[in-house]
Design a protein around this motif. Structure first.
Motif, PDB file in Angstrom:
ATOM      1  N   ARG A  92     -27.137  29.296  45.918  1.00  0.00           N
ATOM      2  CA  ARG A  92     -28.505  29.362  45.401  1.00  0.00           C
ATOM      3  C   ARG A  92     -28.550  30.017  44.021  1.00  0.00           C
ATOM      4  O   ARG A  92     -29.184  29.497  43.098  1.00  0.00           O
ATOM      5  CB  ARG A  92     -29.387  30.137  46.382  1.00  0.00           C
ATOM      6  CG  ARG A  92     -30.867  30.126  45.994  1.00  0.00           C
ATOM      7  CD  ARG A  92     -31.728  30.902  46.960  1.00  0.00           C
ATOM      8  NE  ARG A  92     -31.432  32.331  46.912  1.00  0.00           N
ATOM      9  CZ  ARG A  92     -30.859  33.003  47.903  1.00  0.00           C
ATOM     10  NH1 ARG A  92     -30.507  32.378  49.018  1.00  0.00           N
ATOM     11  NH2 ARG A  92     -30.630  34.302  47.793  1.00  0.00           N
ATOM     12  N   ARG A  93     -27.863  31.137  43.873  1.00  0.00           N
ATOM     13  CA  ARG A  93     -27.900  31.854  42.591  1.00  0.00           C
ATOM     14  C   ARG A  93     -27.250  31.041  41.470  1.00  0.00           C
ATOM     15  O   ARG A  93     -27.757  31.012  40.342  1.00  0.00           O
ATOM     16  CB  ARG A  93     -27.199  33.209  42.736  1.00  0.00           C
ATOM     17  CG  ARG A  93     -27.986  34.213  43.570  1.00  0.00           C
ATOM     18  CD  ARG A  93     -27.257  35.538  43.687  1.00  0.00           C
ATOM     19  NE  ARG A  93     -28.086  36.515  44.379  1.00  0.00           N
ATOM     20  CZ  ARG A  93     -28.104  36.660  45.702  1.00  0.00           C
ATOM     21  NH1 ARG A  93     -27.325  35.903  46.467  1.00  0.00           N
ATOM     22  NH2 ARG A  93     -28.898  37.551  46.265  1.00  0.00           N
ATOM     23  N   LEU A  94     -26.131  30.406  41.773  1.00  0.00           N
ATOM     24  CA  LEU A  94     -25.427  29.657  40.731  1.00  0.00           C
ATOM     25  C   LEU A  94     -26.177  28.386  40.347  1.00  0.00           C
ATOM     26  O   LEU A  94     -26.231  28.026  39.162  1.00  0.00           O
ATOM     27  CB  LEU A  94     -24.017  29.321  41.213  1.00  0.00           C
ATOM     28  CG  LEU A  94     -23.081  30.527  41.358  1.00  0.00           C
ATOM     29  CD1 LEU A  94     -21.823  30.138  42.121  1.00  0.00           C
ATOM     30  CD2 LEU A  94     -22.730  31.115  40.000  1.00  0.00           C
ATOM     31  N   ARG A  95     -26.770  27.711  41.296  1.00  0.00           N
ATOM     32  CA  ARG A  95     -27.540  26.509  40.962  1.00  0.00           C
ATOM     33  C   ARG A  95     -28.773  26.850  40.142  1.00  0.00           C
ATOM     34  O   ARG A  95     -29.166  26.072  39.272  1.00  0.00           O
ATOM     35  CB  ARG A  95     -27.915  25.766  42.240  1.00  0.00           C
ATOM     36  CG  ARG A  95     -26.731  25.013  42.857  1.00  0.00           C
ATOM     37  CD  ARG A  95     -27.084  24.329  44.157  1.00  0.00           C
ATOM     38  NE  ARG A  95     -25.944  23.543  44.648  1.00  0.00           N
ATOM     39  CZ  ARG A  95     -25.829  23.069  45.879  1.00  0.00           C
ATOM     40  NH1 ARG A  95     -26.802  23.289  46.764  1.00  0.00           N
ATOM     41  NH2 ARG A  95     -24.777  22.376  46.231  1.00  0.00           N
ATOM     42  N   ARG A  96     -29.363  28.011  40.396  1.00  0.00           N
ATOM     43  CA  ARG A  96     -30.491  28.441  39.573  1.00  0.00           C
ATOM     44  C   ARG A  96     -30.073  28.621  38.121  1.00  0.00           C
ATOM     45  O   ARG A  96     -30.889  28.484  37.212  1.00  0.00           O
ATOM     46  CB  ARG A  96     -31.078  29.755  40.105  1.00  0.00           C
ATOM     47  CG  ARG A  96     -32.045  29.595  41.266  1.00  0.00           C
ATOM     48  CD  ARG A  96     -33.010  30.769  41.337  1.00  0.00           C
ATOM     49  NE  ARG A  96     -32.332  32.052  41.389  1.00  0.00           N
ATOM     50  CZ  ARG A  96     -32.237  32.811  42.477  1.00  0.00           C
ATOM     51  NH1 ARG A  96     -32.756  32.407  43.619  1.00  0.00           N
ATOM     52  NH2 ARG A  96     -31.623  33.969  42.425  1.00  0.00           N
ATOM     53  N   ARG A  97     -28.806  28.947  37.903  1.00  0.00           N
ATOM     54  CA  ARG A  97     -28.277  29.109  36.547  1.00  0.00           C
ATOM     55  C   ARG A  97     -27.792  27.794  35.943  1.00  0.00           C
ATOM     56  O   ARG A  97     -27.257  27.776  34.842  1.00  0.00           O
ATOM     57  CB  ARG A  97     -27.114  30.101  36.572  1.00  0.00           C
ATOM     58  CG  ARG A  97     -27.515  31.510  36.995  1.00  0.00           C
ATOM     59  CD  ARG A  97     -27.979  32.307  35.811  1.00  0.00           C
ATOM     60  NE  ARG A  97     -28.268  33.695  36.164  1.00  0.00           N
ATOM     61  CZ  ARG A  97     -28.345  34.688  35.302  1.00  0.00           C
ATOM     62  NH1 ARG A  97     -28.132  34.441  34.021  1.00  0.00           N
ATOM     63  NH2 ARG A  97     -28.627  35.915  35.696  1.00  0.00           N
ATOM     64  N   GLY A  98     -27.958  26.710  36.684  1.00  0.00           N
ATOM     65  CA  GLY A  98     -27.610  25.398  36.152  1.00  0.00           C
ATOM     66  C   GLY A  98     -26.230  24.892  36.509  1.00  0.00           C
ATOM     67  O   GLY A  98     -25.816  23.832  36.024  1.00  0.00           O
ATOM     68  N   PHE A  99     -25.500  25.599  37.377  1.00  0.00           N
ATOM     69  CA  PHE A  99     -24.160  25.160  37.752  1.00  0.00           C
ATOM     70  C   PHE A  99     -24.212  24.076  38.828  1.00  0.00           C
ATOM     71  O   PHE A  99     -25.081  24.093  39.711  1.00  0.00           O
ATOM     72  CB  PHE A  99     -23.346  26.342  38.294  1.00  0.00           C
ATOM     73  CG  PHE A  99     -22.939  27.334  37.241  1.00  0.00           C
ATOM     74  CD1 PHE A  99     -21.824  27.103  36.454  1.00  0.00           C
ATOM     75  CD2 PHE A  99     -23.679  28.491  37.042  1.00  0.00           C
ATOM     76  CE1 PHE A  99     -21.445  28.020  35.476  1.00  0.00           C
ATOM     77  CE2 PHE A  99     -23.300  29.414  36.083  1.00  0.00           C
ATOM     78  CZ  PHE A  99     -22.184  29.179  35.289  1.00  0.00           C
ATOM     79  N   GLN A 100     -23.290  23.148  38.741  1.00  0.00           N
ATOM     80  CA  GLN A 100     -23.024  22.224  39.837  1.00  0.00           C
ATOM     81  C   GLN A 100     -22.136  22.951  40.836  1.00  0.00           C
ATOM     82  O   GLN A 100     -21.056  23.421  40.488  1.00  0.00           O
ATOM     83  CB  GLN A 100     -22.311  20.967  39.324  1.00  0.00           C
ATOM     84  CG  GLN A 100     -21.907  19.994  40.419  1.00  0.00           C
ATOM     85  CD  GLN A 100     -20.939  18.934  39.911  1.00  0.00           C
ATOM     86  OE1 GLN A 100     -20.165  19.177  38.982  1.00  0.00           O
ATOM     87  NE2 GLN A 100     -20.980  17.753  40.519  1.00  0.00           N
ATOM     88  N   VAL A 101     -22.582  23.061  42.085  1.00  0.00           N
ATOM     89  CA  VAL A 101     -21.834  23.797  43.099  1.00  0.00           C
ATOM     90  C   VAL A 101     -21.552  22.869  44.279  1.00  0.00           C
ATOM     91  O   VAL A 101     -22.466  22.256  44.829  1.00  0.00           O
ATOM     92  CB  VAL A 101     -22.605  25.038  43.586  1.00  0.00           C
ATOM     93  CG1 VAL A 101     -21.769  25.808  44.607  1.00  0.00           C
ATOM     94  CG2 VAL A 101     -22.970  25.941  42.412  1.00  0.00           C
ATOM     95  N   ILE A 102     -20.284  22.788  44.668  1.00  0.00           N
ATOM     96  CA  ILE A 102     -19.879  21.981  45.819  1.00  0.00           C
ATOM     97  C   ILE A 102     -19.178  22.901  46.810  1.00  0.00           C
ATOM     98  O   ILE A 102     -18.218  23.599  46.450  1.00  0.00           O
ATOM     99  CB  ILE A 102     -18.942  20.840  45.391  1.00  0.00           C
ATOM    100  CG1 ILE A 102     -19.665  19.904  44.427  1.00  0.00           C
ATOM    101  CG2 ILE A 102     -18.426  20.079  46.619  1.00  0.00           C
ATOM    102  CD1 ILE A 102     -18.798  18.790  43.876  1.00  0.00           C
ATOM    103  N   ALA A 103     -19.676  22.934  48.049  1.00  0.00           N
ATOM    104  CA  ALA A 103     -19.117  23.804  49.088  1.00  0.00           C
ATOM    105  C   ALA A 103     -18.908  22.978  50.355  1.00  0.00           C
ATOM    106  O   ALA A 103     -19.812  22.851  51.181  1.00  0.00           O
ATOM    107  CB  ALA A 103     -20.058  24.985  49.354  1.00  0.00           C
ATOM    108  N   PRO A 104     -17.726  22.415  50.544  1.00  0.00           N
ATOM    109  CA  PRO A 104     -17.480  21.569  51.711  1.00  0.00           C
ATOM    110  C   PRO A 104     -17.125  22.370  52.958  1.00  0.00           C
ATOM    111  O   PRO A 104     -16.750  23.546  52.876  1.00  0.00           O
ATOM    112  CB  PRO A 104     -16.271  20.735  51.263  1.00  0.00           C
ATOM    113  CG  PRO A 104     -15.515  21.676  50.371  1.00  0.00           C
ATOM    114  CD  PRO A 104     -16.567  22.478  49.643  1.00  0.00           C
ATOM    115  N   ASP A 105     -17.242  21.741  54.117  1.00  0.00           N
ATOM    116  CA  ASP A 105     -16.683  22.271  55.356  1.00  0.00           C
ATOM    117  C   ASP A 105     -15.218  21.846  55.447  1.00  0.00           C
ATOM    118  O   ASP A 105     -14.880  20.680  55.187  1.00  0.00           O
ATOM    119  CB  ASP A 105     -17.413  21.718  56.584  1.00  0.00           C
ATOM    120  CG  ASP A 105     -18.762  22.373  56.810  1.00  0.00           C
ATOM    121  OD1 ASP A 105     -18.952  23.526  56.387  1.00  0.00           O
ATOM    122  OD2 ASP A 105     -19.633  21.716  57.427  1.00  0.00           O
ATOM    123  N   LEU A 106     -14.358  22.783  55.822  1.00  0.00           N
ATOM    124  CA  LEU A 106     -12.962  22.442  56.090  1.00  0.00           C
ATOM    125  C   LEU A 106     -12.842  21.757  57.446  1.00  0.00           C
ATOM    126  O   LEU A 106     -13.716  21.928  58.317  1.00  0.00           O
ATOM    127  CB  LEU A 106     -12.110  23.709  56.084  1.00  0.00           C
ATOM    128  CG  LEU A 106     -11.910  24.390  54.723  1.00  0.00           C
ATOM    129  CD1 LEU A 106     -11.269  25.763  54.918  1.00  0.00           C
ATOM    130  CD2 LEU A 106     -11.046  23.524  53.803  1.00  0.00           C
TER     131      LEU A 106
END
Length: 241
Positions: free
Chosen positions: A23-37
């Protein structure tokens, strides 16, 4: 500099453990990908293997708009180091959190056996484990760590897999900036000096008053480190809140 970040979670957790950072990084404009292993979260029915875990990281990195910062914590940190060592020129930087201990095979087997036995004890219910986690951290942290469900039956395979890797050799081949990010009270700090010595371009950042799952102990400061790594800044010590 990069605008893309990939987050790889810890054992028995899922991508939900990264909710605060995402949430914090996307608010700063970053593309964030967090997959399930595999074996975790929405993929709990799948067996965990090293090959499938590395394929998960490969897919996440390939989906980024630009070479990302690859971030992993605990199990995710070990996998991140191994994948980065095999994929030169694919990343902007690496952050390996709470994973600076070299697990010997005998220790790994004993740990895996102990955790597996605990999983099958009558009193070791998911609800009790989540309550215990909340007492050590907070209710919010427990909800995030176990938000995708608690993965069962993966620990022995995970520790056997990680203990088979030559982690210091992996670190030595990584050719992008590498940040080791540890909680002050993390028991996995035991060999952090060896990891730092092996790194070509490494730095060590300690989050004060944080434990093994440092992103949940200090979510804002953890996100700040990721943001600074992505923008190419060196991290001041001590890190200001």
């Amino acid at each position: 500099m990069t605008g893309s970040i990939v987050l790889i979670h810890a054992v028995r957790s899922s991508r939900t453990m990264w909710t605060g950072q995402t949430r914090r990084l996307r608010r700063r404009g970053f593309q964030v990908i967090a997959p399930d292993l595999p074996g975790h979260g929405l993929r709990r029915a799948e067996p965990f293997t090293l090959e499938s875990a590395l394929a998960t990281i490969e897919e996440a990195v390939a989906a980024c708009d630009e070479p990302p910062v690859l971030v992993g914590l605990s199990l995710g940190g070990y996998l991140t180091l191994h994948w980065a060592s095999r994929n030169p020129d694919r990343l902007e930087a690496v952050v390996a959190a709470d994973c600076t201990i070299v697990p010997g095979p005998a220790t790994a087997r004993l740990y895996g056996l102990w955790i597996s036995m605990k999983d099958w004890l009558p009193g070791d219910s998911d609800a009790r484990v989540e309550r215990a986690f909340a007492r050590r951290h907070s209710r919010k942290a427990a909800r995030r760590y176990y938000g995708g469900g608690r993965a069962h039956g993966v620990v022995r395979t995970v520790v056997r897999t990680i203990s088979s890797l030559d982690l210091l050799a992996d670190v030595a081949t990584i050719d992008v900036p590498l940040t080791f990010l540890n909680g002050e009270h993390d028991p996995f700090r035991r060999h952090e000096a060896l990891f730092l010595e092996a790194a070509r371009d490494g730095e060590l950042v300690i989050l004060d008053d944080a434990g093994h799952i440092a992103n949940l102990s200090r979510p804002k400061r953890f996100a700040k480190v990721l943001r600074r790594v992505a923008t190419g800044e060196r991290i001041p010590q001590p890190l200001s809140p």
